[in-house]
Design a protein around this motif. Structure first.
Motif, mmCIF file in Angstrom:
data_model
loop_
_atom_site.group_PDB
_atom_site.id
_atom_site.type_symbol
_atom_site.label_atom_id
_atom_site.label_comp_id
_atom_site.label_asym_id
_atom_site.label_seq_id
_atom_site.Cartn_x
_atom_site.Cartn_y
_atom_site.Cartn_z
ATOM 1 N N GLU A 121 -11.277 1.709 11.682
ATOM 2 C CA GLU A 121 -11.079 1.719 13.125
ATOM 3 C C GLU A 121 -9.721 2.292 13.531
ATOM 4 O O GLU A 121 -9.410 2.366 14.707
ATOM 5 N N MET A 122 -8.913 2.671 12.563
ATOM 6 C CA MET A 122 -7.640 3.327 12.853
ATOM 7 C C MET A 122 -7.882 4.740 13.371
ATOM 8 O O MET A 122 -8.887 5.365 13.022
ATOM 9 N N PRO A 123 -6.950 5.283 14.161
ATOM 10 C CA PRO A 123 -6.994 6.730 14.450
ATOM 11 C C PRO A 123 -6.975 7.494 13.120
ATOM 12 O O PRO A 123 -6.302 7.075 12.169
ATOM 13 N N SER A 124 -7.699 8.594 13.047
ATOM 14 C CA SER A 124 -7.860 9.289 11.775
ATOM 15 C C SER A 124 -6.523 9.733 11.177
ATOM 16 O O SER A 124 -6.318 9.653 9.962
ATOM 17 N N TRP A 125 -5.573 10.171 12.023
ATOM 18 C CA TRP A 125 -4.281 10.621 11.500
ATOM 19 C C TRP A 125 -3.524 9.467 10.851
ATOM 20 O O TRP A 125 -2.869 9.639 9.823
ATOM 21 N N LYS A 126 -3.627 8.299 11.474
ATOM 22 C CA LYS A 126 -2.917 7.130 10.956
ATOM 23 C C LYS A 126 -3.545 6.665 9.645
ATOM 24 O O LYS A 126 -2.844 6.312 8.693
ATOM 25 N N ARG A 127 -4.880 6.698 9.597
ATOM 26 C CA ARG A 127 -5.556 6.311 8.358
ATOM 27 C C ARG A 127 -5.160 7.261 7.228
ATOM 28 O O ARG A 127 -4.888 6.817 6.104
ATOM 29 N N ARG A 128 -5.138 8.560 7.510
ATOM 30 C CA ARG A 128 -4.777 9.541 6.480
ATOM 31 C C ARG A 128 -3.356 9.311 5.971
ATOM 32 O O ARG A 128 -3.075 9.462 4.778
ATOM 33 N N LEU A 129 -2.454 8.941 6.886
ATOM 34 C CA LEU A 129 -1.062 8.684 6.493
ATOM 35 C C LEU A 129 -0.984 7.538 5.491
ATOM 36 O O LEU A 129 -0.322 7.656 4.448
ATOM 37 N N PHE A 130 -1.677 6.445 5.784
ATOM 38 C CA PHE A 130 -1.590 5.278 4.899
ATOM 39 C C PHE A 130 -2.367 5.487 3.605
ATOM 40 O O PHE A 130 -1.995 4.941 2.563
ATOM 41 N N VAL A 131 -3.421 6.285 3.652
ATOM 42 C CA VAL A 131 -4.103 6.652 2.412
ATOM 43 C C VAL A 131 -3.165 7.469 1.534
ATOM 44 O O VAL A 131 -3.072 7.248 0.309
ATOM 45 N N TYR A 132 -2.452 8.403 2.153
ATOM 46 C CA TYR A 132 -1.508 9.224 1.382
ATOM 47 C C TYR A 132 -0.426 8.354 0.751
ATOM 48 O O TYR A 132 -0.052 8.571 -0.411
ATOM 49 N N LEU A 133 0.099 7.385 1.498
ATOM 50 C CA LEU A 133 1.131 6.504 0.948
ATOM 51 C C LEU A 133 0.601 5.713 -0.246
ATOM 52 O O LEU A 133 1.311 5.517 -1.237
ATOM 53 N N GLU A 134 -0.660 5.281 -0.166
ATOM 54 C CA GLU A 134 -1.267 4.562 -1.293
ATOM 55 C C GLU A 134 -1.457 5.503 -2.489
ATOM 56 O O GLU A 134 -1.245 5.105 -3.642
ATOM 57 N N ARG A 135 -1.837 6.746 -2.227
ATOM 58 C CA ARG A 135 -1.979 7.724 -3.318
ATOM 59 C C ARG A 135 -0.624 7.969 -3.986
ATOM 60 O O ARG A 135 -0.520 8.035 -5.214
ATOM 61 N N PHE A 136 0.409 8.124 -3.154
ATOM 62 C CA PHE A 136 1.758 8.358 -3.670
ATOM 63 C C PHE A 136 2.185 7.207 -4.573
ATOM 64 O O PHE A 136 2.628 7.422 -5.705
ATOM 65 N N ALA A 137 2.043 5.980 -4.093
ATOM 66 C CA ALA A 137 2.451 4.824 -4.887
ATOM 67 C C ALA A 137 1.548 4.633 -6.101
ATOM 68 O O ALA A 137 1.968 4.071 -7.120
ATOM 69 N N GLY A 138 0.312 5.128 -6.011
ATOM 70 C CA GLY A 138 -0.598 5.031 -7.147
ATOM 71 C C GLY A 138 -0.107 5.777 -8.367
ATOM 72 O O GLY A 138 -0.491 5.468 -9.502
ATOM 73 N N ARG A 139 0.765 6.757 -8.159
ATOM 74 C CA ARG A 139 1.331 7.512 -9.287
ATOM 75 C C ARG A 139 2.223 6.623 -10.153
ATOM 76 O O ARG A 139 2.490 6.954 -11.314
ATOM 77 N N PHE A 140 2.710 5.532 -9.585
ATOM 78 C CA PHE A 140 3.608 4.632 -10.300
ATOM 79 C C PHE A 140 2.914 3.314 -10.643
ATOM 80 O O PHE A 140 3.568 2.293 -10.824
ATOM 81 N N THR A 141 1.581 3.334 -10.716
ATOM 82 C CA THR A 141 0.796 2.114 -10.912
ATOM 83 C C THR A 141 -0.088 2.251 -12.140
ATOM 84 O O THR A 141 -0.806 3.241 -12.284
ATOM 85 N N ASP A 142 -0.037 1.254 -13.004
ATOM 86 C CA ASP A 142 -0.877 1.282 -14.206
ATOM 87 C C ASP A 142 -2.242 0.650 -13.972
ATOM 88 O O ASP A 142 -3.251 1.155 -14.462
ATOM 89 N N LEU A 143 -2.265 -0.462 -13.225
ATOM 90 C CA LEU A 143 -3.526 -1.141 -12.928
ATOM 91 C C LEU A 143 -3.572 -1.488 -11.451
ATOM 92 O O LEU A 143 -2.576 -1.944 -10.880
ATOM 93 N N LEU A 144 -4.726 -1.262 -10.835
ATOM 94 C CA LEU A 144 -4.947 -1.662 -9.453
ATOM 95 C C LEU A 144 -6.018 -2.739 -9.409
ATOM 96 O O LEU A 144 -7.133 -2.522 -9.886
ATOM 97 N N PHE A 145 -5.678 -3.891 -8.860
ATOM 98 C CA PHE A 145 -6.639 -4.954 -8.610
ATOM 99 C C PHE A 145 -6.924 -4.981 -7.108
ATOM 100 O O PHE A 145 -5.996 -4.925 -6.297
#
Length: 387
Positions: A121-145
């Motif tokens: 339900e977020m505006p699409s631009w805002k959702r894309r921003l937070f998805v990108y931030l999660e992708r970025f931090a995912g580079r430094f993550t070994d396991l995601l629960f």
């Protein structure tokens, strides 16, 4: 000596109310656990109970300067402590700490997404921003629960984490504490709160902020109570000092004026099982969730549930069987659900019984903790197998 683990979140409220079972489980497994969060009123009590807690300021806002300071402080702290595992929680703290862990070369980083901040339900631009931030931090993550299976699927689809390193762990509560055969039928609590014994009580336990659907809940309560004089409303929770989501004071005042003694607001309480026992129906009309524990607690206590049709909540509630699902931000649909269940107490009882059966089968806290420890050990064993 066992592994040295850091459990990190933003605020002491999260640490006290959500992470202690995991910390206890890891310590019982022989691991040494240190908790890290911003300072707060719960810290002295946690230390008095024997928990090791270090405090480092972690802002919950999007203030980039404050986060940069936190990254530096955390990186220095991680280098000093030389943890084997960093396990992070809550979106902002998890992002900041994973960057710091990369700089400090922490060997293993685990992230539990209790509910991704982005949602449909977020505006699409805002959702894309937070998805990108999660992708970025995912580079430094070994396991995601993730707590919900839907979030695990989303993490893979959005390239936040590879499927092999992603696991839906579910959520759970202490089945021994939330046991209606021990807690009783709630009559004593109703008397203490001034609620008539024959009232139909619809309750909510949540932080008093807009995104928890409090405004829609109160609007629905006013409308439904106007059509059924047996309906009473029980609200449990408060707005944390660290909350940046909008408050609901004006709506609370309006509801208080409309409902009078039929609205009981207790503020924050520790006797949650007893308060649930006093309810006929539990409601959580949030806009977004991970895998809400309050719904599981209500189900464990044998209560029918009304929730919004969002990820996590719709995984817990079987619509028409253990409760009802309604659209988000719709006080009209919520009021209809209130009146439907208030008019059929037999259905409410049946939903509650089926909900408890489901909670006992799927949402035992001990099983969720054991699953996380097993998965971390599997990862560690794989990493240390000679090539």
């Amino acid at each position: 000596m066992g592994l040295r683990v850091c459990q990190l979140c933003a605020v002491d409220f999260t640490l006290k109310h959500f992470l202690l079972p995991l910390i206890d489980g890891m310590q019982n497994h022989g691991w040494e656990v240190t908790a890290v969060c911003s300072d707060g009123p719960e810290i002295p009590g946690l230390r008095a109970k024997g928990y090791t807690v270090d405090t480092i300021p972690i802002a919950r806002s999007l203030n980039v300067f404050k986060h940069a300071v936190s990254v530096v402080r955390l990186a220095f702290y991680f280098r000093q402590q030389r943890f084997d595992i960093l396990h992070v929680h809550t979106p902002v703290a998890a992002l900041v700490a994973r960057v710091a862990a990369f700089l400090a070369r922490v060997p293993v980083v685990v992230y539990t997404a209790h509910g991704f901040y982005f949602h449909d339900e977020m505006p699409s631009w805002k959702r894309r921003l937070f998805v990108y931030l999660e992708r970025f931090a995912g580079r430094f993550t070994d396991l995601l629960f993730t707590q919900s299976a839907e979030d695990a699927e989303t993490a893979v689809q959005e390239h936040i984490s590879p499927a092999a390193d992603t696991l839906a762990i579910g959520n759970g509560v202490d089945a021994g504490r939330f046991d209606p055969s021990i807690i009783g039928d709630g009559r004593a609590m109703r008397r203490a709160l001034g609620i008539p014994e024959n009232a139909f009580v619809i309750g909510i336990i949540a932080r008093q902020v807009i995104e928890k659907g409090i405004m829609e809940f109160l609007e629905a309560a006013i409308a439904a109570a106007g059509n059924n004089t047996e309906i009473h409303i029980l609200m449990v929770g408060e707005r944390l000092a660290s909350d940046h989501a909008g408050d609901v004071e004006a709506e609370l005042e309006r509801a208080g004026a409309a409902l009078g003694k039929r609205l009981v607001a207790t503020g924050a309480r520790k006797d949650i099982p007893e308060l649930l026992a006093a309810m006929d129906v539990f409601c959580l009309p949030s806009w977004r969730e991970g895998m809400p524990r309050t719904i599981i607690e209500a189900m464990m206590m044998g209560k029918a549930v009304i929730a919004t049709d969002i990820r996590g909540s719709r995984e817990e509630v079987v619509a028409g069987e253990t409760g009802l699902l309604v659209p988000t931000r719709s006080p009209e649909a919520l009021a209809e659900a209130f009146l439907e269940l208030a008019g059929d107490r037999q259905k409410v009882g049946s939903m509650g019984r089926k909900g408890r059966e489901r909670a006992l089968a799927l949402y035992d806290e001990a099983q969720v903790v054991a699953l996380q420890i097993r998965r971390i050990e599997q990862f560690l064993n794989k990493e240390h197998v000679p090539a």
